[in-house]
Design a protein around this motif. Structure first.
Motif, mmCIF file in Angstrom:
data_model
loop_
_atom_site.group_PDB
_atom_site.id
_atom_site.type_symbol
_atom_site.label_atom_id
_atom_site.label_comp_id
_atom_site.label_asym_id
_atom_site.label_seq_id
_atom_site.Cartn_x
_atom_site.Cartn_y
_atom_site.Cartn_z
ATOM 1 N N ILE A 82 0.588 4.712 -4.457
ATOM 2 C CA ILE A 82 -0.334 5.559 -3.702
ATOM 3 C C ILE A 82 0.462 6.276 -2.615
ATOM 4 O O ILE A 82 0.963 5.633 -1.688
ATOM 5 C CB ILE A 82 -1.466 4.732 -3.071
ATOM 6 C CG1 ILE A 82 -2.209 3.942 -4.159
ATOM 7 C CG2 ILE A 82 -2.436 5.638 -2.316
ATOM 8 C CD1 ILE A 82 -3.262 2.993 -3.607
ATOM 9 N N GLN A 142 0.727 5.666 1.557
ATOM 10 C CA GLN A 142 0.193 4.338 1.830
ATOM 11 C C GLN A 142 1.194 3.294 1.349
ATOM 12 O O GLN A 142 1.843 3.505 0.311
ATOM 13 C CB GLN A 142 -1.130 4.105 1.103
ATOM 14 C CG GLN A 142 -2.302 4.938 1.544
ATOM 15 C CD GLN A 142 -3.600 4.450 0.889
ATOM 16 O OE1 GLN A 142 -3.900 3.255 0.855
ATOM 17 N NE2 GLN A 142 -4.369 5.381 0.361
ATOM 18 N N ALA A 182 1.010 0.937 -0.583
ATOM 19 C CA ALA A 182 0.085 0.322 -1.529
ATOM 20 C C ALA A 182 0.243 0.921 -2.911
ATOM 21 O O ALA A 182 0.843 1.987 -3.083
ATOM 22 C CB ALA A 182 -1.360 0.491 -1.048
ATOM 23 N N ALA A 234 -2.042 0.881 -7.009
ATOM 24 C CA ALA A 234 -3.298 0.572 -7.687
ATOM 25 C C ALA A 234 -3.008 0.034 -9.070
ATOM 26 O O ALA A 234 -1.999 0.385 -9.700
ATOM 27 C CB ALA A 234 -4.178 1.816 -7.779
ATOM 28 N N TYR A 268 -7.987 -2.395 -8.529
ATOM 29 C CA TYR A 268 -7.579 -2.933 -7.233
ATOM 30 C C TYR A 268 -6.661 -1.964 -6.505
ATOM 31 O O TYR A 268 -5.867 -1.242 -7.119
ATOM 32 C CB TYR A 268 -6.812 -4.250 -7.407
ATOM 33 C CG TYR A 268 -7.636 -5.417 -7.862
ATOM 34 C CD1 TYR A 268 -8.383 -6.158 -6.950
ATOM 35 C CD2 TYR A 268 -7.637 -5.806 -9.203
ATOM 36 C CE1 TYR A 268 -9.125 -7.253 -7.369
ATOM 37 C CE2 TYR A 268 -8.377 -6.900 -9.623
ATOM 38 C CZ TYR A 268 -9.118 -7.612 -8.701
ATOM 39 O OH TYR A 268 -9.859 -8.689 -9.120
ATOM 40 N N GLN A 269 -6.758 -1.986 -5.182
ATOM 41 C CA GLN A 269 -5.781 -1.384 -4.282
ATOM 42 C C GLN A 269 -5.003 -2.541 -3.662
ATOM 43 O O GLN A 269 -5.578 -3.420 -3.023
ATOM 44 C CB GLN A 269 -6.483 -0.560 -3.208
ATOM 45 C CG GLN A 269 -5.559 0.020 -2.149
ATOM 46 C CD GLN A 269 -6.348 0.693 -1.024
ATOM 47 O OE1 GLN A 269 -7.576 0.675 -1.010
ATOM 48 N NE2 GLN A 269 -5.648 1.270 -0.066
ATOM 49 N N ASP A 271 -2.086 -3.791 -1.094
ATOM 50 C CA ASP A 271 -1.207 -3.512 0.044
ATOM 51 C C ASP A 271 0.008 -4.424 -0.074
ATOM 52 O O ASP A 271 -0.123 -5.653 -0.019
ATOM 53 C CB ASP A 271 -1.961 -3.780 1.348
ATOM 54 C CG ASP A 271 -1.172 -3.366 2.585
ATOM 55 O OD1 ASP A 271 0.065 -3.560 2.599
ATOM 56 O OD2 ASP A 271 -1.784 -2.878 3.548
ATOM 57 N N ILE A 280 -11.963 -1.836 -5.919
ATOM 58 C CA ILE A 280 -12.521 -0.487 -5.839
ATOM 59 C C ILE A 280 -13.679 -0.305 -6.806
ATOM 60 O O ILE A 280 -14.719 0.257 -6.449
ATOM 61 C CB ILE A 280 -11.421 0.556 -6.115
ATOM 62 C CG1 ILE A 280 -10.366 0.525 -5.001
ATOM 63 C CG2 ILE A 280 -12.014 1.952 -6.247
ATOM 64 C CD1 ILE A 280 -9.192 1.447 -5.247
ATOM 65 N N ILE A 335 -3.877 9.563 -9.118
ATOM 66 C CA ILE A 335 -3.969 9.580 -7.655
ATOM 67 C C ILE A 335 -3.549 10.952 -7.160
ATOM 68 O O ILE A 335 -2.579 11.531 -7.649
ATOM 69 C CB ILE A 335 -3.093 8.476 -7.038
ATOM 70 C CG1 ILE A 335 -3.553 7.099 -7.555
ATOM 71 C CG2 ILE A 335 -3.161 8.500 -5.520
ATOM 72 C CD1 ILE A 335 -2.671 5.954 -7.150
ATOM 73 N N ILE A 346 -8.407 8.567 -5.720
ATOM 74 C CA ILE A 346 -7.990 8.112 -7.035
ATOM 75 C C ILE A 346 -9.102 8.424 -8.018
ATOM 76 O O ILE A 346 -10.284 8.165 -7.758
ATOM 77 C CB ILE A 346 -7.648 6.604 -7.038
ATOM 78 C CG1 ILE A 346 -7.191 6.164 -8.443
ATOM 79 C CG2 ILE A 346 -8.803 5.748 -6.561
ATOM 80 C CD1 ILE A 346 -6.619 4.763 -8.475
ATOM 81 N N PHE A 394 -10.238 7.017 -0.462
ATOM 82 C CA PHE A 394 -9.706 5.865 0.264
ATOM 83 C C PHE A 394 -10.177 5.838 1.712
ATOM 84 O O PHE A 394 -10.509 4.768 2.241
ATOM 85 C CB PHE A 394 -8.176 5.868 0.214
ATOM 86 C CG PHE A 394 -7.603 5.515 -1.128
ATOM 87 C CD1 PHE A 394 -7.612 4.204 -1.575
ATOM 88 C CD2 PHE A 394 -7.059 6.482 -1.950
ATOM 89 C CE1 PHE A 394 -7.086 3.863 -2.807
ATOM 90 C CE2 PHE A 394 -6.530 6.162 -3.188
ATOM 91 C CZ PHE A 394 -6.546 4.848 -3.621
#
Length: 399
Positions: free
Chosen positions: A108, A111, A113, A115, A128-129, A131, A140, A151, A158, A181
């Protein structure tokens, strides 16, 4: 090929999509069709050259995230590999219906992060996201197709394909959804129908996707452009199925000719100019199973990698004579690099998050192959023998 190895999944930003048989879908009557030039099988990929070194830059393969299924396929395990090939378990995600299928990880932008979808290919799974500073997972959506995620370039949204099985259709129908987000909100942007695939953002508001008109297997693909500010007027761009985008105007479309006597489709890749609506072939027609063609775009959409070859043992077909892959870098301005030869069997390209390094994993020799997209330098790095990554996905993160 390792038939009994653990399935490893490394992910980067763009990938391939396989599709299941679904009922016939109807093209929206409001579509505006742009002109498309006739596809001619005239262009040929030049003979490749090899440039290689023995020792890669270790900075290029640090902070690699590995995704594997546990032994009974009930969970996905996220590991982080350092530059020595050693890994540590960071997070485990249970799969709905206790049937994990291989998945991809999608970085992403802006970020710390990425997905992913944990689930199976028939009913979808949990989106899922993740981190990776604290390894916290945020759910999500559910019933999400593993193969259709995209994304935005700025990392604000996304897009994903959600599945429905509670209908009279023999297989799942799909609908395109978008998650914001910042607002933590989800919205449906297309109706439920069959054969959606290949979601790609043109920019932060316009979404490209493909849709087929005929099933068993899905054929007669068309590529569409949908603007979030005008959902009622999707615009058909071209016949064929989108593979990648470079810059803001150059799309790469896959076309299928009549099938051969053994039912293998002949595939050609062409460059489609979004402004003029014209197409230019950049490859000959190829039998998909003996000479695979695939394009992957860099994370910043300024370069793409065209690969010929790939899986010499696929479906037991004849091994391609090059015993590796032919690689060309395609630029947003329409130019192409000198072709390179990568000594790597069963390999497909995956870009690092820094967008300048193309990664392959050679499952027959347990090594990573790294290609510098700027210089064409090819280097090799052997991983720890404890790991047998699946070749289709990989992700390097910036920390």
């Amino acid at each position: 090929m390792r038939r009994n190895a653990l399935i490893f999944m490394f992910a980067l930003l763009v990938g391939c999509t396989n599709h299941q048989t679904q009922p016939t879908a109807t093209v929206p009557p409001t579509a505006i069709i742009l002109p498309t030039a006739t596809v001619l099988p005239t262009a040929t990929i030049p003979q490749p050259i090899a440039t290689s070194v023995s020792s890669p830059n270790t900075e290029s393969i640090t902070n690699m995230i590995v995704n594997i299924t546990n032994a009974d396929r009930t969970a996905l395990e996220l590991h982080e590999i350092d530059d020595t090939g050693q890994a540590s378990l960071k997070l485990s995600l249970a799969c709905p219906k206790n049937s994990c299928a291989k998945t991809k990880l999608h970085a992403i932008p802006n970020q710390p992060a990425f997905a992913l979808v944990a689930g199976d290919s028939a009913f979808g799974g949990e989106l899922y996201q993740i981190d990776y500073t604290n390894w916290q997972a945020t759910t999500i959506a559910d019933r999400v197709d593993q193969k259709s995620l995209a994304i935005t370039p700025d990392g604000s949204k996304i897009a994903f394909l959600r599945l429905r099985t509670d209908t009279t259709a023999p297989v799942a129908l799909g609908s395109i959804w978008v998650y914001d987000f910042a607002a933590q909100s989800t919205s449906q942007i297309s109706e439920w129908r069959a054969f959606y695939a290949d979601l790609i953002w043109l920019d932060n508001q316009q979404l490209l996707f493909s849709e087929a008109n005929v099933g068993t297997p899905p054929t007669d693909w068309h590529t569409w452009l949908l603007d979030l500010n005008n959902l009622e007027q999707p615009r058909e761009l071209s016949a064929g199925r989108i593979q990648a985008i470079v810059g803001e105007q150059q799309l790469f479309i896959e076309h299928e000719q009549n099938r051969t006597a053994d039912l293998n489709p002949l595939i050609q890749i062409e460059r489609y100019d979004l402004e003029s609506g014209s197409s230019t072939p950049i490859s000959d027609w190829y039998d998909r199973y003996s000479q695979t063609l695939k394009i992957n775009a860099a994370p910043n959409q300024q370069k793409a990698a065209l690969v010929a070859g790939g899986e010499p043992e696929m479906l037991g077909m004849t091994t391609p004579p090059q015993l590796g892959v032919e690689l060309q870098i395609l630029q947003a301005d329409g130019t192409t690099s000198q072709p390179l030869f990568v000594n790597c069997t069963e390999c497909y390209p995956r870009w690092s998050s820094k967008s300048q390094i193309i990664l392959f994993f050679d499952s027959n020799s347990d090594q990573l192959v790294l290609v510098d997209a700027a210089t064409g330098t090819i280097s090799y790095k052997t991983l720890s023998t404890a790991f047998y990554p699946h070749l289709s996905t990989m992700l390097i993160i910036d920390k």
